[in-house]
Design a protein around this motif. Structure first.
Motif, short mmCIF file in Angstrom:
data_model
loop_
_atom_site.label_atom_id
_atom_site.label_comp_id
_atom_site.label_asym_id
_atom_site.label_seq_id
_atom_site.Cartn_x
_atom_site.Cartn_y
_atom_site.Cartn_z
N ARG A 34 -48.36 -36.49 -15.97
CA ARG A 34 -47.50 -37.32 -16.49
C ARG A 34 -46.60 -36.96 -17.98
NH1 ARG A 34 -51.76 -39.99 -15.62
NH2 ARG A 34 -52.29 -40.29 -17.77
N ILE A 35 -45.32 -36.67 -17.85
CA ILE A 35 -44.76 -35.94 -18.86
C ILE A 35 -44.04 -36.88 -19.61
CG2 ILE A 35 -43.00 -34.06 -19.39
CD1 ILE A 35 -43.83 -32.64 -16.64
N TYR A 36 -44.07 -36.94 -20.92
CA TYR A 36 -43.53 -37.58 -21.88
C TYR A 36 -42.70 -36.88 -22.53
CZ TYR A 36 -45.99 -41.86 -20.47
OH TYR A 36 -46.74 -42.82 -19.74
N ILE A 37 -41.29 -37.11 -23.02
CA ILE A 37 -40.57 -36.38 -23.69
C ILE A 37 -40.27 -37.22 -25.12
CG2 ILE A 37 -38.45 -34.94 -24.07
CD1 ILE A 37 -38.23 -34.53 -20.97
N LYS A 38 -40.58 -36.73 -26.22
CA LYS A 38 -40.26 -37.41 -27.43
C LYS A 38 -39.01 -36.53 -28.12
CE LYS A 38 -41.33 -39.48 -31.52
NZ LYS A 38 -40.82 -40.76 -31.94
N GLY A 179 -49.91 -47.08 -23.63
CA GLY A 179 -51.24 -46.79 -23.15
C GLY A 179 -51.89 -45.47 -22.69
N GLU A 180 -51.07 -44.39 -23.47
CA GLU A 180 -51.39 -43.18 -23.12
C GLU A 180 -52.15 -42.27 -24.07
OE1 GLU A 180 -51.12 -41.37 -20.37
OE2 GLU A 180 -49.34 -42.14 -19.25
N SER A 181 -53.19 -41.50 -23.84
CA SER A 181 -53.71 -40.57 -24.66
C SER A 181 -53.71 -39.15 -24.23
CB SER A 181 -55.09 -40.83 -25.24
OG SER A 181 -55.86 -41.18 -24.13
N PRO A 182 -52.31 -38.40 -24.45
CA PRO A 182 -52.30 -37.08 -23.71
C PRO A 182 -53.08 -36.00 -24.43
CG PRO A 182 -50.53 -37.69 -25.69
CD PRO A 182 -51.42 -38.77 -25.42
N SER A 208 -55.42 -37.97 -30.71
CA SER A 208 -56.46 -37.31 -29.49
C SER A 208 -55.75 -35.92 -29.03
CB SER A 208 -56.38 -38.34 -28.51
OG SER A 208 -55.38 -38.67 -27.90
N PHE A 209 -54.50 -35.65 -29.36
CA PHE A 209 -53.98 -34.40 -28.58
C PHE A 209 -54.08 -33.25 -29.33
CE2 PHE A 209 -50.70 -37.03 -30.82
CZ PHE A 209 -50.06 -36.08 -31.45
#
Ligand SMILES: Cc1ncc(COP(=O)(O)O)c(C=O)c1O
Length: 348
Positions: A34-38, A179-182, A208-209
């Motif tokens: 799952r890819i998130y872009i900040k 609800g993600e901890s990458p 956590s990342f």
């Protein structure tokens, strides 16, 4: 952590979006995490970019010291120079940019914007000449009755890096909402202020990342050393004691290609891929190389399908306009993770 006690000149439009890149994931197939872009390309100042966060603290300091002119340096297509010039315009300060023409000096992209926001631009032949001019610029301007505030390359001082300590809190809150901890945060690293600030924030706020820098110049060894030193100095500025060993800093130098400011085939492919799947524009010198690094780690299985990952889009959009035809040329490398017929078609 004394972050809230540092004076800050507001340049950001607010928290930048954190967006899930589902079309990109689909185009990469079932092996994609799952890819998130900040979206720090949307910081809200003059076409956005990471330097706006650093400049909030640097400009506040310049104003407190009653400076009249911001001075900084970079290559002709420097995003940092463009944002410094824009910040100066917003804060009612003058701006002098010392830019080197090692990759050309056409008035397009960032250089065009530098002129439009009213910066004085001095173009020199190469990086060495630029450094020589910078060594004496403070004296030169003071002799002329001005009050300069000289910002070193990339705004990567402890004060500038503090902007990215604050960023970590913003990101942690957004990750909690979804609800993600990458596993990792990917970013393009150069003068290392962005990565150093994030390293301090990650420790201070127990994120956590892991932070994965992708270098756009330099070597892993020298950049990791530079980051650990800058991170320690940034923590000290914020009255926290943190020790960093350079071996803890993740920065990979395998995606630089022919050199700083020069495109790679993988980077150009990444630009086209992000544009076609997400309508997000990366730049050849920085964010495209970082995305090429992330895609490579997905391809090699270093990131797994049940992981999530954040890509920090540090901006650089305006330099795309200096690349014209080269961006429209045929892709050079294969980004696909699976045979074409199993991938979701990308509509143009
Ligand atoms: C678009 C973009 N991304 C990343 C960076 C790297 O940031 P730093 O110099 O803090 O390592 C820069 C620096 O100029 C940049 O312009």
């Amino acid at each position: 952590m004394h972050l809230s006690m540092l004076p800050r000149y507001p340049l950001l439009a607010g928290p930048t979006p954190l967006q899930r890149a589902t079309n990109l994931e689909a185009s990469l197939g079932s092996r994609s995490p799952r890819i998130y872009i900040k979206r720090d390309d949307l910081t809200g100042l003059a076409f956005g970019g990471n330097k706006a966060r650093k400049l909030e603290y640097l400009v506040a300091d310049a104003l407190a010291r009653r400076a009249t002119v911001l001075v900084t340096e970079g290559a002709v297509q420097s995003n940092h120079a463009r944002l410094t010039a824009a910040a100066a315009a917003r804060a009612g300060l003058e701006c002098l940019l010392i830019l080197d023409a090692r990759n050309g000096e056409a008035v397009e992209g960032n250089l065009l914007l530098d002129h439009l926001v009213g910066a004085e631009v001095r173009i020199v032949r190469d990086q060495l000449t630029r450094k020589k001019v910078m060594a004496t610029i403070d004296d030169e301007l003071r002799a002329d009755g001005q009050h300069p505030y000289v910002i070193p390359t990339g705004g990567s001082t402890p004060l500038g890096a503090a902007g990215y300590v604050a960023f970590v809190l913003e990101l942690i809150n957004q990750l909690q909402e979804v609800g993600e901890s990458p596993r990792r945060l990917y970013l393009a690293s150069s003068s290392m202020g962005t990565q150093a600030g994030i390293e301090v924030g990650v420790r201070a706020f127990s994120a956590s990342f892991l932070v994965q820098g992708i270098a756009v110049s330099g070597t892993t060894y020298e950049l990791a050393r530079q980051t650990s030193e800058l991170a320690e100095a940034t923590a000290t500025l914020l009255h926290t004691r943190q020790r960093f060993h350079f071996g803890e800093i993740l920065v990979e130098d395998g995606f630089i290609g022919p050199g700083y400011g020069k495109a790679t085939p993988e980077g150009l492919d990444a630009i086209r891929l992000l544009a076609r799947t997400e309508a997000i524009f990366l730049d050849p010198a920085y964010s495209a190389k970082a995305m090429a690094g992330l895609l490579h780690h997905i391809q090699t299985g270093e990131l797994r399908p049940n992981d999530s990952v954040v890509f920090l889009h540090t901006g650089g959009g305006p330099s795309v306009f200096a690349w014209g035809e080269r961006l429209l040329a045929e892709p050079q490398s294969a980004i696909a993770l699976e045979p074409a017929d199993t991938r979701v078609p990308v509509t143009r």
